[in-house]
Design a protein around this motif. Structure first.
Motif, PDB file in Angstrom:
ATOM      1  N   VAL A 238       0.771  -1.232  -0.083  1.00 39.67           N
ATOM      2  CA  VAL A 238      -0.015  -0.022  -0.107  1.00 39.67           C
ATOM      3  C   VAL A 238       0.847   1.330   0.124  1.00 39.67           C
ATOM      4  O   VAL A 238       0.228   2.271   0.078  1.00 39.67           O
ATOM      5  CB  VAL A 238      -0.932   0.040   1.083  1.00 39.67           C
ATOM      6  CG1 VAL A 238      -1.983  -1.043   1.061  1.00 39.67           C
ATOM      7  CG2 VAL A 238      -0.311  -0.203   2.350  1.00 39.67           C
ATOM      8  N   TYR A 239       2.045   1.160  -0.071  1.00 46.77           N
ATOM      9  CA  TYR A 239       3.179   2.235  -0.370  1.00 46.77           C
ATOM     10  C   TYR A 239       3.088   3.308   0.917  1.00 46.77           C
ATOM     11  O   TYR A 239       2.868   4.484   0.404  1.00 46.77           O
ATOM     12  CB  TYR A 239       2.911   2.803  -1.651  1.00 46.77           C
ATOM     13  CG  TYR A 239       3.160   1.825  -2.782  1.00 46.77           C
ATOM     14  CD1 TYR A 239       4.619   2.014  -3.228  1.00 46.77           C
ATOM     15  CD2 TYR A 239       2.559   0.892  -3.241  1.00 46.77           C
ATOM     16  CE1 TYR A 239       4.926   1.004  -4.301  1.00 46.77           C
ATOM     17  CE2 TYR A 239       2.764  -0.010  -4.198  1.00 46.77           C
ATOM     18  CZ  TYR A 239       4.144  -0.049  -4.853  1.00 46.77           C
ATOM     19  OH  TYR A 239       4.561  -0.905  -5.734  1.00 46.77           O
ATOM     20  N   GLY A 240       2.595   3.258   1.891  1.00 47.69           N
ATOM     21  CA  GLY A 240       2.402   4.246   3.018  1.00 47.69           C
ATOM     22  C   GLY A 240       1.132   4.853   2.767  1.00 47.69           C
ATOM     23  O   GLY A 240       0.833   5.612   3.747  1.00 47.69           O
ATOM     24  N   ILE A 241       0.000   4.424   1.917  1.00 51.74           N
ATOM     25  CA  ILE A 241      -0.949   5.223   1.890  1.00 51.74           C
ATOM     26  C   ILE A 241      -2.130   5.048   2.806  1.00 51.74           C
ATOM     27  O   ILE A 241      -2.823   5.812   3.241  1.00 51.74           O
ATOM     28  CB  ILE A 241      -1.739   4.624   0.485  1.00 51.74           C
ATOM     29  CG1 ILE A 241      -0.883   4.959  -0.717  1.00 51.74           C
ATOM     30  CG2 ILE A 241      -3.160   5.373   0.366  1.00 51.74           C
ATOM     31  CD1 ILE A 241      -0.548   6.604  -1.138  1.00 51.74           C
ATOM     32  N   GLY A 275       4.260  -1.955   3.876  1.00 49.79           N
ATOM     33  CA  GLY A 275       4.326  -0.232   3.720  1.00 49.79           C
ATOM     34  C   GLY A 275       2.962   0.349   4.131  1.00 49.79           C
ATOM     35  O   GLY A 275       2.595   1.131   3.331  1.00 49.79           O
ATOM     36  N   PRO A 276       2.665  -0.127   5.375  1.00 52.40           N
ATOM     37  CA  PRO A 276       1.374   0.489   5.733  1.00 52.40           C
ATOM     38  C   PRO A 276       1.252   2.127   5.767  1.00 52.40           C
ATOM     39  O   PRO A 276       0.335   2.849   5.671  1.00 52.40           O
ATOM     40  CB  PRO A 276       1.188  -0.002   7.085  1.00 52.40           C
ATOM     41  CG  PRO A 276       2.277  -0.714   7.630  1.00 52.40           C
ATOM     42  CD  PRO A 276       3.066  -1.053   6.381  1.00 52.40           C
ATOM     43  N   ILE A 305       2.551  -7.134   9.075  1.00 54.15           N
ATOM     44  CA  ILE A 305       3.115  -6.014   8.325  1.00 54.15           C
ATOM     45  C   ILE A 305       4.484  -6.406   7.799  1.00 54.15           C
ATOM     46  O   ILE A 305       5.408  -6.824   8.583  1.00 54.15           O
ATOM     47  CB  ILE A 305       2.809  -4.792   9.242  1.00 54.15           C
ATOM     48  CG1 ILE A 305       3.732  -4.980  10.622  1.00 54.15           C
ATOM     49  CG2 ILE A 305       1.429  -4.555   9.674  1.00 54.15           C
ATOM     50  CD1 ILE A 305       3.588  -3.905  11.619  1.00 54.15           C
ATOM     51  N   VAL A 306       4.644  -5.508   6.591  1.00 50.89           N
ATOM     52  CA  VAL A 306       6.058  -5.788   6.264  1.00 50.89           C
ATOM     53  C   VAL A 306       6.657  -4.547   5.824  1.00 50.89           C
ATOM     54  O   VAL A 306       6.133  -3.344   5.404  1.00 50.89           O
ATOM     55  CB  VAL A 306       5.679  -6.208   4.716  1.00 50.89           C
ATOM     56  CG1 VAL A 306       7.072  -6.714   4.020  1.00 50.89           C
ATOM     57  CG2 VAL A 306       4.887  -7.669   4.593  1.00 50.89           C
ATOM     58  N   ALA A 307       7.887  -4.298   6.401  1.00 54.29           N
ATOM     59  CA  ALA A 307       8.694  -3.113   6.192  1.00 54.29           C
ATOM     60  C   ALA A 307       9.108  -3.088   4.740  1.00 54.29           C
ATOM     61  O   ALA A 307       9.710  -3.764   4.162  1.00 54.29           O
ATOM     62  CB  ALA A 307      10.142  -3.133   7.170  1.00 54.29           C
TER      63      ALA A 307
END
Length: 425
Positions: A238-241, A275-276, A305-307
Protein backbone atom coordinates in the motif's frame (compact mmCIF):
# COMPACT_ATOMS: atom_id res chain seq x y z
CA UNK A 1 46.01 -22.14 -11.73
CA UNK A 2 43.58 -19.42 -10.71
CA UNK A 3 41.15 -17.78 -13.12
CA UNK A 4 41.74 -14.04 -13.46
CA UNK A 5 39.55 -11.11 -14.40
CA UNK A 6 41.08 -9.86 -17.66
CA UNK A 7 38.84 -6.92 -18.59
CA UNK A 8 35.55 -5.19 -17.78
CA UNK A 9 33.12 -3.46 -20.10
CA UNK A 10 29.75 -1.78 -19.52
CA UNK A 11 26.90 -1.59 -22.02
CA UNK A 12 23.88 0.71 -21.57
CA UNK A 13 20.76 -1.46 -21.71
CA UNK A 14 17.07 -1.31 -20.79
CA UNK A 15 15.39 -2.50 -17.61
CA UNK A 16 12.12 -4.36 -17.16
CA UNK A 17 9.87 -1.43 -16.27
CA UNK A 18 10.00 2.32 -15.62
CA UNK A 19 11.34 4.90 -13.21
CA UNK A 20 8.44 6.64 -11.41
CA UNK A 21 8.55 9.83 -9.35
CA UNK A 22 6.84 8.53 -6.20
CA UNK A 23 6.70 11.95 -4.60
CA UNK A 24 4.76 13.40 -7.52
CA UNK A 25 2.41 10.40 -7.66
CA UNK A 26 1.65 10.59 -3.93
CA UNK A 27 1.03 14.32 -4.33
CA UNK A 28 -1.82 13.53 -6.70
CA UNK A 29 -0.31 13.41 -10.20
CA UNK A 30 -3.01 12.49 -12.69
CA UNK A 31 -2.55 9.20 -14.53
CA UNK A 32 -3.33 9.57 -18.23
CA UNK A 33 -3.32 6.19 -19.93
CA UNK A 34 -0.01 4.63 -18.93
CA UNK A 35 1.68 7.99 -18.40
CA UNK A 36 1.29 10.67 -15.73
CA UNK A 37 0.48 14.33 -16.19
CA UNK A 38 2.27 16.98 -14.19
CA UNK A 39 5.73 18.11 -13.18
CA UNK A 40 8.27 15.83 -11.48
CA UNK A 41 9.12 16.57 -7.86
CA UNK A 42 12.08 14.26 -7.19
CA UNK A 43 15.51 15.56 -8.27
CA UNK A 44 16.87 13.90 -11.42
CA UNK A 45 13.50 13.16 -13.02
CA UNK A 46 12.69 14.83 -16.32
CA UNK A 47 9.10 13.62 -16.19
CA UNK A 48 7.00 11.68 -13.67
CA UNK A 49 7.34 8.37 -15.54
CA UNK A 50 10.51 7.59 -17.49
CA UNK A 51 11.75 4.52 -19.34
CA UNK A 52 13.88 2.37 -17.06
CA UNK A 53 17.60 2.03 -17.72
CA UNK A 54 20.22 -0.55 -16.86
CA UNK A 55 23.94 -0.97 -17.38
CA UNK A 56 25.13 -4.47 -18.28
CA UNK A 57 28.57 -5.34 -16.93
CA UNK A 58 30.68 -8.05 -18.56
CA UNK A 59 33.82 -9.48 -16.97
CA UNK A 60 36.07 -11.33 -19.42
CA UNK A 61 37.97 -14.05 -17.62
CA UNK A 62 41.36 -15.57 -18.41
CA UNK A 63 39.59 -18.75 -19.55
CA UNK A 64 37.71 -16.79 -22.22
CA UNK A 65 34.41 -17.11 -20.34
CA UNK A 66 32.34 -13.97 -19.80
CA UNK A 67 30.51 -13.25 -16.52
CA UNK A 68 27.54 -10.89 -16.52
CA UNK A 69 25.67 -8.64 -14.12
CA UNK A 70 23.23 -5.78 -14.54
CA UNK A 71 23.35 -2.43 -12.77
CA UNK A 72 19.77 -1.33 -12.17
CA UNK A 73 17.76 0.67 -9.66
CA UNK A 74 14.29 0.54 -8.16
CA UNK A 75 11.17 1.93 -9.81
CA UNK A 76 10.83 4.63 -7.15
CA UNK A 77 14.43 5.85 -7.27
CA UNK A 78 15.30 8.83 -5.09
CA UNK A 79 12.43 8.12 -2.65
CA UNK A 80 12.59 6.98 0.96
CA UNK A 81 16.30 7.70 1.42
CA UNK A 82 17.43 5.88 -1.73
CA UNK A 83 20.25 6.82 -4.08
CA UNK A 84 19.35 9.23 -6.92
CA UNK A 85 17.97 8.28 -10.34
CA UNK A 86 20.33 5.94 -12.18
CA UNK A 87 21.42 7.07 -15.66
CA UNK A 88 23.36 4.36 -17.49
CA UNK A 89 25.47 6.69 -19.62
CA UNK A 90 26.38 8.83 -16.62
CA UNK A 91 27.74 5.90 -14.64
CA UNK A 92 29.33 3.92 -17.46
CA UNK A 93 32.71 5.72 -17.14
CA UNK A 94 32.83 4.81 -13.45
CA UNK A 95 32.44 1.10 -14.19
CA UNK A 96 34.94 1.12 -17.05
CA UNK A 97 37.30 3.43 -15.14
CA UNK A 98 38.02 3.10 -11.40
CA UNK A 99 35.97 -0.08 -10.94
CA UNK A 100 37.71 -1.85 -13.82
CA UNK A 101 41.14 -0.68 -12.61
CA UNK A 102 40.50 -2.08 -9.14
CA UNK A 103 39.17 -5.47 -10.25
CA UNK A 104 41.25 -6.33 -13.32
CA UNK A 105 43.82 -9.01 -12.56
CA UNK A 106 42.08 -10.28 -9.43
CA UNK A 107 41.27 -13.94 -8.78
CA UNK A 108 37.74 -14.49 -10.12
CA UNK A 109 37.15 -17.32 -7.64
CA UNK A 110 37.44 -15.00 -4.62
CA UNK A 111 33.88 -13.68 -4.71
CA UNK A 112 33.52 -12.31 -1.20
CA UNK A 113 36.90 -10.57 -1.23
CA UNK A 114 36.15 -8.99 -4.61
CA UNK A 115 32.63 -7.95 -3.63
CA UNK A 116 33.88 -6.44 -0.36
CA UNK A 117 36.52 -4.43 -2.23
CA UNK A 118 33.84 -3.13 -4.58
CA UNK A 119 31.54 -2.22 -1.68
CA UNK A 120 34.25 -0.08 -0.12
CA UNK A 121 35.25 1.76 -3.30
CA UNK A 122 34.64 5.42 -4.12
CA UNK A 123 33.96 7.07 -7.46
CA UNK A 124 35.97 9.82 -9.19
CA UNK A 125 34.52 12.47 -6.85
CA UNK A 126 35.33 10.48 -3.72
CA UNK A 127 31.70 9.47 -3.11
CA UNK A 128 30.57 5.94 -2.43
CA UNK A 129 29.60 4.07 -5.58
CA UNK A 130 25.93 4.28 -6.54
CA UNK A 131 23.99 1.30 -5.20
CA UNK A 132 23.14 0.25 -8.78
CA UNK A 133 26.84 -0.03 -9.66
CA UNK A 134 27.61 -2.12 -6.60
CA UNK A 135 24.58 -4.28 -7.32
CA UNK A 136 25.38 -4.99 -10.97
CA UNK A 137 29.13 -5.43 -10.72
CA UNK A 138 28.76 -7.76 -7.72
CA UNK A 139 26.36 -9.93 -9.76
CA UNK A 140 29.05 -10.24 -12.40
CA UNK A 141 31.60 -11.11 -9.69
CA UNK A 142 29.26 -13.81 -8.37
CA UNK A 143 28.81 -15.22 -11.86
CA UNK A 144 32.58 -15.08 -12.39
CA UNK A 145 33.22 -17.04 -9.19
CA UNK A 146 30.73 -19.72 -10.26
CA UNK A 147 32.39 -19.98 -13.68
CA UNK A 148 35.85 -20.09 -12.15
CA UNK A 149 34.99 -22.82 -9.64
CA UNK A 150 32.63 -24.85 -11.83
CA UNK A 151 29.74 -24.53 -9.39
CA UNK A 152 26.50 -22.56 -9.16
CA UNK A 153 26.07 -19.04 -7.83
CA UNK A 154 24.01 -20.65 -5.05
CA UNK A 155 27.02 -22.74 -4.00
CA UNK A 156 29.38 -19.76 -4.13
CA UNK A 157 27.16 -17.83 -1.71
CA UNK A 158 26.47 -20.80 0.54
CA UNK A 159 30.20 -21.52 0.82
CA UNK A 160 30.97 -17.85 1.49
CA UNK A 161 28.57 -17.74 4.44
CA UNK A 162 28.87 -21.37 5.55
CA UNK A 163 25.16 -22.11 5.21
CA UNK A 164 23.19 -25.00 3.75
CA UNK A 165 21.17 -23.99 0.68
CA UNK A 166 17.51 -24.79 0.20
CA UNK A 167 16.68 -28.11 -1.40
CA UNK A 168 13.32 -26.93 -2.76
CA UNK A 169 12.30 -23.74 -4.58
CA UNK A 170 11.68 -20.68 -2.42
CA UNK A 171 8.03 -19.49 -2.54
CA UNK A 172 7.70 -16.94 -5.33
CA UNK A 173 5.78 -13.69 -4.79
CA UNK A 174 3.98 -12.40 -7.87
CA UNK A 175 3.35 -8.70 -8.48
CA UNK A 176 0.33 -7.63 -10.46
CA UNK A 177 0.89 -4.01 -11.38
CA UNK A 178 -2.28 -2.04 -12.00
CA UNK A 179 -3.85 -5.09 -13.68
CA UNK A 180 -4.51 -6.34 -10.17
CA UNK A 181 -7.52 -8.51 -11.03
CA UNK A 182 -6.46 -10.06 -14.33
CA UNK A 183 -2.96 -10.78 -13.10
CA UNK A 184 -4.23 -12.19 -9.80
CA UNK A 185 -6.31 -14.63 -11.85
CA UNK A 186 -3.15 -15.63 -13.73
CA UNK A 187 -1.32 -16.18 -10.46
CA UNK A 188 -4.08 -18.41 -9.12
CA UNK A 189 -4.11 -20.42 -12.32
CA UNK A 190 -0.34 -20.94 -12.05
CA UNK A 191 -0.42 -21.78 -8.35
CA UNK A 192 1.79 -18.88 -7.24
CA UNK A 193 2.54 -19.27 -3.51
CA UNK A 194 2.42 -15.56 -2.55
CA UNK A 195 0.26 -13.00 -4.36
CA UNK A 196 -0.69 -10.46 -5.76
CA UNK A 197 1.14 -7.24 -4.60
CA UNK A 198 -1.70 -5.10 -5.97
CA UNK A 199 0.10 -1.76 -6.43
CA UNK A 200 -2.16 0.28 -4.14
CA UNK A 201 -0.07 3.44 -4.41
CA UNK A 202 -2.72 6.17 -4.09
CA UNK A 203 -5.72 7.08 -1.97
CA UNK A 204 -7.80 6.77 -5.13
CA UNK A 205 -6.91 3.07 -5.37
CA UNK A 206 -7.15 2.28 -1.65
CA UNK A 207 -10.32 4.29 -1.07
CA UNK A 208 -10.97 7.36 1.06
CA UNK A 209 -11.61 5.08 4.06
CA UNK A 210 -9.62 2.14 2.77
CA UNK A 211 -12.80 0.47 1.57
CA UNK A 212 -11.56 -0.39 -1.91
CA UNK A 213 -8.62 -2.36 -0.53
CA UNK A 214 -10.98 -4.37 1.69
CA UNK A 215 -13.25 -5.04 -1.27
CA UNK A 216 -10.31 -6.18 -3.38
CA UNK A 217 -9.00 -8.56 -0.70
CA UNK A 218 -12.48 -10.07 -0.35
CA UNK A 219 -12.66 -10.54 -4.13
CA UNK A 220 -9.23 -12.17 -4.07
CA UNK A 221 -10.28 -14.60 -1.33
CA UNK A 222 -13.40 -15.58 -3.26
CA UNK A 223 -11.36 -16.20 -6.41
CA UNK A 224 -8.73 -18.23 -4.56
CA UNK A 225 -11.40 -20.48 -3.05
CA UNK A 226 -12.14 -21.78 -6.54
CA UNK A 227 -8.74 -23.46 -6.77
CA UNK A 228 -8.82 -26.62 -4.68
CA UNK A 229 -5.52 -27.56 -3.12
CA UNK A 230 -3.95 -24.14 -3.59
CA UNK A 231 -3.39 -22.25 -0.33
CA UNK A 232 -1.66 -18.97 -1.20
CA UNK A 233 -0.50 -16.25 1.13
CA UNK A 234 -1.92 -12.81 0.29
CA UNK A 235 0.52 -9.90 0.20
CA UNK A 236 -0.59 -6.38 -0.73
CA UNK A 237 1.63 -3.31 -0.97
CA UNK A 238 0.00 0.00 0.00
CA UNK A 239 3.05 2.31 -0.34
CA UNK A 240 2.36 4.14 2.92
CA UNK A 241 -1.13 5.18 1.82
CA UNK A 242 -2.91 3.78 4.89
CA UNK A 243 -0.89 6.29 6.89
CA UNK A 244 -2.53 9.03 4.83
CA UNK A 245 -5.99 7.51 5.24
CA UNK A 246 -5.80 7.06 9.02
CA UNK A 247 -2.74 8.84 10.39
CA UNK A 248 -1.02 8.17 13.73
CA UNK A 249 -1.26 6.83 16.37
CA UNK A 250 -1.56 3.46 14.73
CA UNK A 251 -2.63 1.37 17.73
CA UNK A 252 -5.95 3.14 18.19
CA UNK A 253 -9.20 1.25 17.74
CA UNK A 254 -10.04 2.73 14.33
CA UNK A 255 -6.81 1.50 12.77
CA UNK A 256 -6.84 -1.90 14.46
CA UNK A 257 -10.49 -2.40 13.45
CA UNK A 258 -9.58 -1.62 9.86
CA UNK A 259 -6.87 -4.28 9.83
CA UNK A 260 -9.36 -6.68 11.40
CA UNK A 261 -11.65 -6.02 8.45
CA UNK A 262 -8.78 -6.85 6.09
CA UNK A 263 -8.16 -10.09 7.96
CA UNK A 264 -11.84 -11.00 7.71
CA UNK A 265 -11.89 -10.20 3.99
CA UNK A 266 -8.87 -12.45 3.40
CA UNK A 267 -10.20 -15.48 5.28
CA UNK A 268 -9.20 -18.27 5.22
CA UNK A 269 -5.92 -17.11 3.69
CA UNK A 270 -3.08 -15.42 5.62
CA UNK A 271 -2.52 -11.76 4.81
CA UNK A 272 0.48 -9.46 5.01
CA UNK A 273 0.41 -5.72 4.28
CA UNK A 274 3.54 -4.01 3.00
CA UNK A 275 4.42 -0.41 3.79
CA UNK A 276 1.30 0.59 5.75
CA UNK A 277 2.65 4.10 6.36
CA UNK A 278 5.57 6.35 5.40
CA UNK A 279 6.67 8.50 8.33
CA UNK A 280 9.52 10.35 6.64
CA UNK A 281 12.52 8.84 8.43
CA UNK A 282 13.79 5.46 9.54
CA UNK A 283 13.39 6.22 13.24
CA UNK A 284 9.83 7.50 12.85
CA UNK A 285 8.94 4.59 10.57
CA UNK A 286 10.22 2.03 13.06
CA UNK A 287 8.23 3.64 15.87
CA UNK A 288 5.07 3.69 13.77
CA UNK A 289 5.47 0.12 12.55
CA UNK A 290 6.21 -1.17 16.06
CA UNK A 291 3.16 0.69 17.39
CA UNK A 292 0.93 -0.85 14.75
CA UNK A 293 2.38 -4.33 15.28
CA UNK A 294 1.84 -4.10 19.04
CA UNK A 295 -1.72 -2.85 18.54
CA UNK A 296 -2.55 -5.72 16.19
CA UNK A 297 -0.99 -8.26 18.54
CA UNK A 298 -2.92 -7.00 21.56
CA UNK A 299 -6.17 -7.19 19.58
CA UNK A 300 -5.33 -10.66 18.18
CA UNK A 301 -5.54 -9.36 14.62
CA UNK A 302 -3.50 -11.82 12.55
CA UNK A 303 -2.32 -9.52 9.77
CA UNK A 304 1.44 -9.39 9.27
CA UNK A 305 3.09 -6.09 8.39
CA UNK A 306 6.01 -5.80 6.00
CA UNK A 307 8.76 -3.17 6.22
CA UNK A 308 9.48 -1.41 2.93
CA UNK A 309 9.75 2.39 3.21
CA UNK A 310 12.97 3.43 4.98
CA UNK A 311 14.19 -0.18 5.02
CA UNK A 312 16.77 0.09 2.25
CA UNK A 313 20.28 -0.75 3.49
CA UNK A 314 21.66 -3.62 5.54
CA UNK A 315 21.76 -1.34 8.59
CA UNK A 316 18.10 -0.44 7.99
CA UNK A 317 17.11 -4.10 7.85
CA UNK A 318 19.04 -4.78 11.05
CA UNK A 319 17.35 -1.82 12.78
CA UNK A 320 13.85 -3.02 11.88
CA UNK A 321 14.69 -6.56 13.01
CA UNK A 322 16.25 -5.41 16.30
CA UNK A 323 13.21 -3.22 17.06
CA UNK A 324 10.80 -6.06 16.21
CA UNK A 325 8.97 -3.49 14.10
CA UNK A 326 7.81 -5.86 11.37
CA UNK A 327 6.78 -9.45 10.82
CA UNK A 328 8.55 -9.40 7.46
CA UNK A 329 11.29 -7.15 6.08
CA UNK A 330 11.73 -6.65 2.38
CA UNK A 331 15.36 -6.94 1.33
CA UNK A 332 15.27 -4.58 -1.65
CA UNK A 333 18.18 -6.01 -3.54
CA UNK A 334 19.20 -2.99 -5.68
CA UNK A 335 19.12 -0.69 -2.63
CA UNK A 336 21.56 -2.76 -0.58
CA UNK A 337 24.36 -2.36 -3.10
CA UNK A 338 26.46 -5.51 -3.47
CA UNK A 339 24.38 -8.64 -3.91
CA UNK A 340 26.25 -10.25 -1.01
CA UNK A 341 24.74 -7.59 1.24
CA UNK A 342 21.30 -8.91 0.32
CA UNK A 343 22.42 -12.37 1.37
CA UNK A 344 23.70 -10.97 4.65
CA UNK A 345 20.43 -9.13 5.25
CA UNK A 346 18.39 -12.31 4.80
CA UNK A 347 20.72 -14.21 7.11
CA UNK A 348 20.40 -11.44 9.72
CA UNK A 349 16.77 -12.51 10.18
CA UNK A 350 17.69 -16.05 11.16
CA UNK A 351 16.85 -16.85 14.77
CA UNK A 352 14.47 -13.87 15.05
CA UNK A 353 10.70 -13.50 14.75
CA UNK A 354 11.17 -11.55 11.51
CA UNK A 355 10.98 -13.26 8.14
CA UNK A 356 13.06 -12.10 5.18
CA UNK A 357 11.41 -11.39 1.86
CA UNK A 358 14.03 -11.16 -0.89
CA UNK A 359 12.42 -8.48 -3.01
CA UNK A 360 13.73 -5.82 -5.33
CA UNK A 361 11.86 -4.08 -8.09
CA UNK A 362 9.93 -4.58 -11.30
CA UNK A 363 12.54 -2.27 -12.84
CA UNK A 364 15.33 -4.88 -12.79
CA UNK A 365 16.43 -7.21 -15.60
CA UNK A 366 16.40 -10.92 -16.30
CA UNK A 367 20.10 -11.08 -15.36
CA UNK A 368 19.65 -9.51 -11.93
CA UNK A 369 16.50 -11.56 -11.28
CA UNK A 370 18.35 -14.82 -11.95
CA UNK A 371 21.19 -13.77 -9.66
CA UNK A 372 18.67 -13.04 -6.90
CA UNK A 373 17.14 -16.50 -7.30
CA UNK A 374 20.52 -17.86 -6.21
CA UNK A 375 20.58 -15.56 -3.18
CA UNK A 376 17.14 -16.83 -2.19
CA UNK A 377 18.20 -20.47 -2.50
CA UNK A 378 21.49 -19.98 -0.67
CA UNK A 379 19.93 -18.14 2.28
CA UNK A 380 16.53 -19.89 2.41
CA UNK A 381 14.58 -16.61 2.23
CA UNK A 382 10.89 -16.77 3.22
CA UNK A 383 9.83 -15.61 -0.25
CA UNK A 384 11.38 -14.18 -3.40
CA UNK A 385 9.95 -11.62 -5.80
CA UNK A 386 8.97 -12.54 -9.35
CA UNK A 387 10.80 -9.97 -11.46
CA UNK A 388 11.36 -8.03 -13.64
CA UNK A 389 8.36 -6.30 -15.18
CA UNK A 390 4.75 -5.83 -14.14
CA UNK A 391 3.23 -8.33 -16.56
CA UNK A 392 3.78 -11.09 -13.95
CA UNK A 393 4.18 -14.09 -16.29
CA UNK A 394 7.68 -13.24 -17.50
CA UNK A 395 9.15 -12.51 -14.07
CA UNK A 396 7.56 -15.61 -12.56
CA UNK A 397 9.07 -17.69 -15.36
CA UNK A 398 12.57 -16.18 -14.97
CA UNK A 399 12.82 -16.67 -11.20
CA UNK A 400 11.02 -20.02 -10.98
CA UNK A 401 12.96 -21.60 -13.82
CA UNK A 402 16.32 -20.41 -12.51
CA UNK A 403 15.62 -22.03 -9.14
CA UNK A 404 14.41 -25.27 -10.71
CA UNK A 405 17.42 -25.50 -13.03
CA UNK A 406 19.80 -24.81 -10.16
CA UNK A 407 18.23 -27.43 -7.91
CA UNK A 408 18.36 -29.97 -10.72
CA UNK A 409 22.01 -29.16 -11.35
CA UNK A 410 22.77 -29.61 -7.67
CA UNK A 411 21.10 -33.02 -7.81
CA UNK A 412 18.18 -32.09 -5.54
CA UNK A 413 15.16 -33.30 -7.45
CA UNK A 414 12.06 -35.16 -6.38
CA UNK A 415 9.66 -37.54 -8.03
CA UNK A 416 10.03 -37.89 -11.80
CA UNK A 417 12.80 -35.32 -12.07
CA UNK A 418 10.48 -32.39 -11.32
CA UNK A 419 11.42 -30.06 -8.46
CA UNK A 420 8.63 -29.81 -5.94
CA UNK A 421 7.32 -26.26 -5.46
CA UNK A 422 6.59 -25.96 -1.75
CA UNK A 423 7.40 -23.46 0.97
CA UNK A 424 10.76 -23.89 2.67
CA UNK A 425 10.36 -22.84 6.28
Amino acid sequence: MSVRIESIRAIPTVSGFFFDDQRAIKAGATQEGFDYRGDPQTPGFRRIREAGEALSVELELSTGAVATGDCCAVQYSGAGGRDPLFRAEKYRPTVEGPVASALTGRDAGEFLANATLLEEMSDEEGDRLHTAIRYGVSQALLDAAALATGTTMTDVLADAYDVEPATEPIPVFGQSGDERRANAEKMLLKGVPVLPHGLFNSVEKVGEQGEQLVEYVAWLSERASRFDGHEPRFHVDVYGILGEVFGPPYDRDEVVDYFASLQEAARPYPLQVEGPMDEGSREAQIRAMATLRDGLSEANVAVDIVADEWCNTFDDVQAFVDAEAADVVQVKTPDLGGIHRSAEAVLACRGTETRAYLGGTCNETDVSARACAHVALATRAAQVLAKPGMGFDEGFMVVTNEMRRTLARRGRVTGEGETEVVADD
